[in-house]
Write a protein that holds these residues in place. Structure first.
Motif, PDB file in Angstrom:
ATOM      1  N   ILE A 126       0.838  -1.201   0.000  1.00  0.00           N
ATOM      2  CA  ILE A 126       0.000   0.000   0.000  1.00  0.00           C
ATOM      3  C   ILE A 126       0.874   1.252   0.000  1.00  0.00           C
ATOM      4  CG2 ILE A 126      -1.802   1.232   1.270  1.00  0.00           C
ATOM      5  CD1 ILE A 126      -2.658  -1.469   2.425  1.00  0.00           C
ATOM      6  N   GLY A 127       1.992   1.200   0.714  1.00  0.00           N
ATOM      7  CA  GLY A 127       2.842   2.375   0.822  1.00  0.00           C
ATOM      8  C   GLY A 127       3.660   2.688  -0.406  1.00  0.00           C
ATOM      9  N   VAL A 128       3.868   1.728  -1.296  1.00  0.00           N
ATOM     10  CA  VAL A 128       4.727   1.966  -2.458  1.00  0.00           C
ATOM     11  C   VAL A 128       3.951   2.554  -3.641  1.00  0.00           C
ATOM     12  CG1 VAL A 128       4.430  -0.302  -3.560  1.00  0.00           C
ATOM     13  CG2 VAL A 128       6.595   0.933  -3.812  1.00  0.00           C
ATOM     14  N   ILE A 129       2.640   2.409  -3.674  1.00  0.00           N
ATOM     15  CA  ILE A 129       1.883   2.838  -4.850  1.00  0.00           C
ATOM     16  C   ILE A 129       1.963   4.349  -5.084  1.00  0.00           C
ATOM     17  CG2 ILE A 129      -0.423   2.925  -5.857  1.00  0.00           C
ATOM     18  CD1 ILE A 129      -1.028   0.254  -4.535  1.00  0.00           C
ATOM     19  N   PRO A 130       1.686   5.209  -4.084  1.00  0.00           N
ATOM     20  CA  PRO A 130       1.760   6.660  -4.371  1.00  0.00           C
ATOM     21  C   PRO A 130       3.146   7.148  -4.779  1.00  0.00           C
ATOM     22  CG  PRO A 130       0.480   6.240  -2.382  1.00  0.00           C
ATOM     23  CD  PRO A 130       1.145   4.962  -2.734  1.00  0.00           C
ATOM     24  N   PRO A 131       4.247   6.811  -4.078  1.00  0.00           N
ATOM     25  CA  PRO A 131       5.550   7.307  -4.537  1.00  0.00           C
ATOM     26  C   PRO A 131       5.961   6.738  -5.889  1.00  0.00           C
ATOM     27  CG  PRO A 131       5.834   5.790  -2.704  1.00  0.00           C
ATOM     28  CD  PRO A 131       4.385   6.086  -2.794  1.00  0.00           C
ATOM     29  N   ALA A 132       5.551   5.516  -6.205  1.00  0.00           N
ATOM     30  CA  ALA A 132       5.875   4.964  -7.519  1.00  0.00           C
ATOM     31  C   ALA A 132       5.133   5.722  -8.624  1.00  0.00           C
ATOM     32  CB  ALA A 132       5.521   3.477  -7.562  1.00  0.00           C
ATOM     33  N   PHE A 133       3.889   6.118  -8.355  1.00  0.00           N
ATOM     34  CA  PHE A 133       3.146   6.895  -9.340  1.00  0.00           C
ATOM     35  C   PHE A 133       3.789   8.267  -9.555  1.00  0.00           C
ATOM     36  CE2 PHE A 133      -0.171  10.156  -9.979  1.00  0.00           C
ATOM     37  CZ  PHE A 133      -0.571   9.800 -11.266  1.00  0.00           C
ATOM     38  N   VAL A 134       4.196   8.927  -8.464  1.00  0.00           N
ATOM     39  CA  VAL A 134       4.869  10.226  -8.601  1.00  0.00           C
ATOM     40  C   VAL A 134       6.194  10.049  -9.330  1.00  0.00           C
ATOM     41  CG1 VAL A 134       5.894  12.133  -7.310  1.00  0.00           C
ATOM     42  CG2 VAL A 134       3.715  11.171  -6.574  1.00  0.00           C
ATOM     43  N   ALA A 135       6.914   8.973  -9.061  1.00  0.00           N
ATOM     44  CA  ALA A 135       8.169   8.717  -9.775  1.00  0.00           C
ATOM     45  C   ALA A 135       7.926   8.495 -11.259  1.00  0.00           C
ATOM     46  CB  ALA A 135       8.865   7.500  -9.166  1.00  0.00           C
ATOM     47  N   LEU A 136       6.791   7.877 -11.598  1.00  0.00           N
ATOM     48  CA  LEU A 136       6.448   7.690 -13.005  1.00  0.00           C
ATOM     49  C   LEU A 136       6.235   9.030 -13.697  1.00  0.00           C
ATOM     50  CD1 LEU A 136       5.702   5.670 -15.275  1.00  0.00           C
ATOM     51  CD2 LEU A 136       3.330   5.799 -14.457  1.00  0.00           C
ATOM     52  N   LEU A 137       5.628   9.982 -12.996  1.00  0.00           N
ATOM     53  CA  LEU A 137       5.430  11.305 -13.585  1.00  0.00           C
ATOM     54  C   LEU A 137       6.739  12.095 -13.684  1.00  0.00           C
ATOM     55  CD1 LEU A 137       2.149  12.456 -11.777  1.00  0.00           C
ATOM     56  CD2 LEU A 137       2.377  11.368 -14.018  1.00  0.00           C
ATOM     57  N   VAL A 138       7.599  11.933 -12.691  1.00  0.00           N
ATOM     58  CA  VAL A 138       8.811  12.735 -12.643  1.00  0.00           C
ATOM     59  C   VAL A 138       9.877  12.214 -13.593  1.00  0.00           C
ATOM     60  CG1 VAL A 138      10.717  13.490 -11.149  1.00  0.00           C
ATOM     61  CG2 VAL A 138       8.356  13.520 -10.299  1.00  0.00           C
ATOM     62  N   GLY A 139      10.130  10.899 -13.573  1.00  0.00           N
ATOM     63  CA  GLY A 139      11.251  10.364 -14.324  1.00  0.00           C
ATOM     64  C   GLY A 139      10.955   9.188 -15.224  1.00  0.00           C
TER      65      GLY A 139
END
Length: 406
Positions: free
Chosen positions: A253-266
């Motif tokens: 559950i904790g990895v989904i939001p930062p992974a999505f933001v990382a997808l947008l950033v890099g």
């Protein structure tokens, strides 16, 4: 006479077939579970407030032993708890607001990802129109709508927070008389007192162990995300700390939001790097290392903790996932620990299997042999075992051997 006495007991036991007793018990369990689901809106906040009070009760006891009046301890603990909750809510609201402001900046990136997803679905054999419809569900408006839904959920949670704070105030005020209440219960039900004390101690140990590992994981995740240049690292570190209280699957559950933001950033490379880092850090700590310490702290096996997570999340919702272990410990204390005849259940759900009878006997025998060896090394060799030599006088007389009379 004994036959006439035992006959009614046998008839009473035979009055209800075992299969019918099992069906009645299963029906009662279904009714209780349905009642828990209906009253989840009330049960979950009460259980959360109870867990918080159990966690801070040692601090209240220490303050009272220092001579502070009861009202000051209640007020101090309430202000501390209120400050912590208010700080968490403020961090969450501020971070979510930053996330809402961040998403429109990557609208071009979101459109590019949507087009790439549509092309990928078309190459896999999907209908182009259906692929475009599927990919369009990930546009900026949909994402902002999802974030708005989260905010509306948070606003609804504010009411629950106010209710929980009121419960905390009353429970902390009542905690000072808990020892007198337990003494009154112990006069008639001593096993219930020991079971409730075991529940409180196990809950406290679980919270300490989980908080320590959650803090370690949160710091490691925050540092790793900051090195990779992911925005809002404080929010993701706080999310890692909170989800650490969800057994076994909290890191997913904790990895989904930062992974999505990382997808947008890099792009997908950075998102994959975030997922790999979380698997290395969180999965290893939460799924391999922490369960051993948690099992030793609460006495529940890893399988039972996972089943308890699914059950309480189904019954009480998201808050039930956070309270799965304390709720299981409470049920165990009421149904198992307070009944000496039900202690056999401990062998099924415990973290460590108890030793068998042969192991206990051999262990007891080894302890006896070790004790004899220690006494022999301390006292010296026994005189009767020493070899007989002429002129030697035994230190202690030994009884003569009996000789047959002819």
């Amino acid at each position: 006479m004994s036959t006439s006495i035992e006959a009614p007991d046998a008839a009473a036991r035979a009055g209800m077939p075992r299969a019918l007793m099992l069906l009645v018990g299963a029906a009662a369990i279904v009714i209780v579970v349905a009642g828990l689901q209906v009253g989840a809106w009330l049960i979950a906040p009460i259980l959360l407030a109870l867990v918080v009070v159990i966690a801070v009760s040692p601090i209240q006891g220490w303050m009272r032993r220092r001579g502070l009046p009861g009202w000051s301890t209640v007020l101090a603990l309430f202000l501390v708890i209120f400050g912590v909750i208010l700080g968490l809510v403020w961090v969450l609201l501020a971070s979510v607001g930053q996330l809402i402001a961040l998403v429109p900046q990557y609208s071009g990136r979101i459109s590019q990802i949507t087009s790439s997803l549509s092309a990928t679905l078309t190459r896999l054999g999907f209908d182009p129109a259906q692929a475009r419809a599927t990919a369009s569900s990930a546009d900026t408006s949909q994402i902002l709508g999802a974030i708005g839904g989260v905010l509306s959920g948070l606003s609804g949670a504010v009411t629950s927070v106010v209710f929980i704070l009121a419960l905390l105030l009353f429970l902390i005020a009542e905690a000072s008389g808990a020892s007198r209440r337990l003494d009154a219960i112990g006069a008639d039900r001593p096993h219930m007192v020991s079971a409730l004390q075991g529940f409180a101690g196990g809950t406290r140990r679980y919270l300490v162990v989980t908080a320590i590992f959650g803090l370690i994981v949160a710091v490691l995740d925050t540092v790793a995300l900051a090195i990779m240049g992911i925005p809002l690292v404080v929010l993701w570190g706080l999310l890692s700390f909170i989800t650490n209280f969800i057994p076994n699957i909290g890191f997913i559950i904790g990895v989904i939001p930062p992974a999505f933001v990382a997808l947008l950033v890099g792009g997908w490379q950075l998102a994959l790097a975030v997922v790999v880092v979380y698997i290395i850090l969180n999965a290893v700590v939460q799924s391999l290392i922490q369960p051993h310490f948690t099992g030793d702290a609460v006495g529940l096996s890893t399988t039972i903790t996972f089943v308890a997570l699914l059950f309480w999340a189904w019954i009480l919702g998201p808050l039930g996932a956070l309270l799965a272990i304390p709720a299981t410990l409470l049920i165990k204390a009421i149904l198992v620990d307070c009944d000496p005849s039900a202690r056999w259940v401990e062998a099924l759900i415990g973290a460590n299997s108890p030793p068998g009878k042969e192991a206990k006997d051999s262990k007891r025998g080894r302890h006896a042999e070790d004790a004899d060896a220690d006494r022999a090394s301390t006292d010296g060799p026994d005189t009767p075992d020493a070899p007989d030599t002429p002129g030697d006088v035994p230190a202690a007389p030994t009884p003569p051997r009996a000789t047959p009379v002819t």
